[in-house]
Design a protein around this motif. Sequence first.
Motif, PDB file in Angstrom:
ATOM      1  N   GLU A   1       2.897   6.407  -7.164  1.00  0.00           N
ATOM      2  CA  GLU A   1       1.942   7.376  -7.699  1.00  0.00           C
ATOM      3  C   GLU A   1       2.452   8.801  -7.541  1.00  0.00           C
ATOM      4  O   GLU A   1       2.309   9.627  -8.455  1.00  0.00           O
ATOM      5  CB  GLU A   1       0.578   7.216  -7.030  1.00  0.00           C
ATOM      6  CG  GLU A   1      -0.152   5.968  -7.451  1.00  0.00           C
ATOM      7  CD  GLU A   1      -1.431   5.706  -6.668  1.00  0.00           C
ATOM      8  OE1 GLU A   1      -1.600   6.260  -5.561  1.00  0.00           O
ATOM      9  OE2 GLU A   1      -2.265   4.928  -7.172  1.00  0.00           O
TER      10      GLU A   1
ATOM     11  N   LYS B   1       2.675   1.662  -3.389  1.00  0.00           N
ATOM     12  CA  LYS B   1       1.769   2.209  -4.404  1.00  0.00           C
ATOM     13  C   LYS B   1       1.685   3.727  -4.275  1.00  0.00           C
ATOM     14  O   LYS B   1       1.738   4.441  -5.278  1.00  0.00           O
ATOM     15  CB  LYS B   1       0.380   1.583  -4.269  1.00  0.00           C
ATOM     16  CG  LYS B   1      -0.612   2.088  -5.291  1.00  0.00           C
ATOM     17  CD  LYS B   1      -1.981   1.453  -5.112  1.00  0.00           C
ATOM     18  CE  LYS B   1      -2.975   2.034  -6.107  1.00  0.00           C
ATOM     19  NZ  LYS B   1      -4.330   1.602  -5.856  1.00  0.00           N
TER      20      LYS B   1
ATOM     21  N   THR C   1       0.841  -1.196   0.000  1.00  0.00           N
ATOM     22  CA  THR C   1       0.000   0.000   0.000  1.00  0.00           C
ATOM     23  C   THR C   1       0.876   1.246   0.000  1.00  0.00           C
ATOM     24  O   THR C   1       0.627   2.199  -0.747  1.00  0.00           O
ATOM     25  CB  THR C   1      -0.931  -0.006   1.235  1.00  0.00           C
ATOM     26  OG1 THR C   1      -1.746  -1.174   1.191  1.00  0.00           O
ATOM     27  CG2 THR C   1      -1.800   1.232   1.281  1.00  0.00           C
TER      28      THR C   1
END
Length: 134
Positions: free
Chosen positions: A23, A19, A16
């Motif tokens: 991003e 990610k 998590t």
Amino acid sequence: MRPDDANVAGNVHGGTILKMIEEAGVIISTQHCNSQNGERCVAALAQVEHTDFLSPMCIWEVAHVSAEITYTSKHSVEVQVNVLSENILTGAKKLTNKATLWYVPLSLKNVDKVLEVPPVVYSRQEQEEEGQKR
């Protein structure tokens, strides 16, 4: 972060956090690569140089992700990303993750074509020299 972001111990999954790091890197790299007139592109992750997990992030903490371009070459962008967690009850913040990633700008017209990267303006000459060494 919510319970579905964490393991049974209440610690946020590494994936998590990874990610969010990726991003943030793609956003700042794409913005930079499209900052001048010319062919539009999207930055693609080329390399994760390192990712440091310094401290666990727990559920109900707020993640603050910041990204900074630290070096550009003719066809690549180096990005440093920091992740802070904030306890919303106490306001305490801690650095949980640091990462260095590299992106390349791919043409939106032809994704096999790597475009040139606009140069970054360094606040100190040493920053460019340090980037060249890396």
